[in-house]
Design a protein around this motif. Structure first.
Motif, mmCIF file in Angstrom:
data_model
loop_
_atom_site.group_PDB
_atom_site.id
_atom_site.type_symbol
_atom_site.label_atom_id
_atom_site.label_comp_id
_atom_site.label_asym_id
_atom_site.label_seq_id
_atom_site.Cartn_x
_atom_site.Cartn_y
_atom_site.Cartn_z
ATOM 1 N N VAL A 211 0.894 -1.219 0.006
ATOM 2 C CA VAL A 211 -0.170 -0.234 0.141
ATOM 3 C C VAL A 211 0.853 1.284 -0.236
ATOM 4 O O VAL A 211 0.798 2.141 -0.822
ATOM 5 N N LEU A 212 1.887 1.431 0.948
ATOM 6 C CA LEU A 212 2.912 2.396 0.931
ATOM 7 C C LEU A 212 3.474 2.544 -0.506
ATOM 8 O O LEU A 212 3.755 3.678 -0.775
ATOM 9 N N LEU B 21 3.359 5.836 -2.727
ATOM 10 C CA LEU B 21 4.772 6.386 -3.038
ATOM 11 C C LEU B 21 4.933 6.598 -4.541
ATOM 12 O O LEU B 21 5.432 7.638 -5.073
ATOM 13 N N THR B 22 4.472 5.544 -5.482
ATOM 14 C CA THR B 22 4.753 5.606 -6.753
ATOM 15 C C THR B 22 3.789 6.884 -7.387
ATOM 16 O O THR B 22 4.304 7.430 -8.260
ATOM 17 N N GLU B 23 2.648 6.987 -6.845
ATOM 18 C CA GLU B 23 1.535 7.921 -7.191
ATOM 19 C C GLU B 23 2.282 9.107 -6.986
ATOM 20 O O GLU B 23 2.015 10.198 -7.801
ATOM 21 N N ARG B 24 2.983 9.507 -5.762
ATOM 22 C CA ARG B 24 3.205 10.792 -5.165
ATOM 23 C C ARG B 24 4.416 11.010 -5.959
ATOM 24 O O ARG B 24 4.539 12.371 -6.268
ATOM 25 N N VAL C 154 7.863 2.256 -7.272
ATOM 26 C CA VAL C 154 8.384 1.993 -6.192
ATOM 27 C C VAL C 154 7.835 0.327 -5.854
ATOM 28 O O VAL C 154 7.016 -0.323 -6.252
ATOM 29 N N VAL C 155 9.105 -0.414 -5.895
ATOM 30 C CA VAL C 155 9.153 -2.146 -5.982
ATOM 31 C C VAL C 155 9.022 -2.592 -4.687
ATOM 32 O O VAL C 155 10.230 -2.187 -3.919
ATOM 33 N N VAL C 156 8.386 -3.465 -4.319
ATOM 34 C CA VAL C 156 8.530 -4.173 -2.905
ATOM 35 C C VAL C 156 9.169 -5.502 -3.182
ATOM 36 O O VAL C 156 8.997 -6.058 -4.115
ATOM 37 N N GLU C 157 10.502 -5.686 -2.473
ATOM 38 C CA GLU C 157 11.207 -6.858 -2.746
ATOM 39 C C GLU C 157 11.130 -7.405 -1.319
ATOM 40 O O GLU C 157 11.961 -7.096 -0.285
#
Length: 152
Positions: A15-16, A20-23, A28-31
């Motif tokens: 969700v974060l 962040l990607t939109e902002r 932003v990738v979650v690994e």
């Protein structure tokens, strides 16, 4: 993300990442790097180049409990991190399968007391909040259940 995909912390991290990607207009990738109560992913994060492009979703397990449970973390929570935001409180919940013979907390505790070592519980690993909460429950109630740690 020092936890396995699909868990509460991972969902929060996704969700974060979306927000962040939109902002910032950059993906932003979650690994996920799960295991050892969050220590594998957290120590991996510490080895990353400090360029401002890598963030860690730290938890009470990784940064508060694990320093007291593990000798060689691979990181120092006091020196290696610069916290930027407190994002959530995630509660632990005691659950049984829907078709379980237990329909109340009292039934579960009575059975556990009468049958030491016969019940198992799963956690996201040694040092995870589920592990510590269950250890506290055993201590407070005098029950003995078997810990089955998972990678997440």
């Amino acid at each position: 993300m020092p936890w396995a995909p699909g868990g509460a912390t991972d969902i929060l991290g996704r969700v974060l990442a979306k927000s962040l990607t939109e902002r910032i207009g950059q993906t932003v990738v979650v690994e996920n790097r799960a295991g050892a109560g969050g220590n594998i992913g957290t120590s991996s994060f510490v080895r990353e180049k400090a360029d401002g492009y890598t963030l860690l979703v730290a938890t009470s397990s990784t940064n508060a409990a694990n320093p007291h449970l593990y000798k060689n973390l691979g990181f120092d929570p006091h020196k290696d991190f610069a916290p930027i935001a407190f994002v959530a409180k995630i509660p632990n919940v005691l659950e049984v399968p829907k078709d379980s013979q237990f329909t109340s907390y009292k039934q579960l505790m009575d059975f556990a007391r009468e049958n030491p070592g016969k019940l198992n519980y799963g956690s996201a690993g040694v040092g995870s909040s589920q592990h510590l909460a269950s250890s506290l429950l055993m201590h407070l109630t005098g029950i003995d259940v078997v810990h089955i740690p998972f990678r997440g």
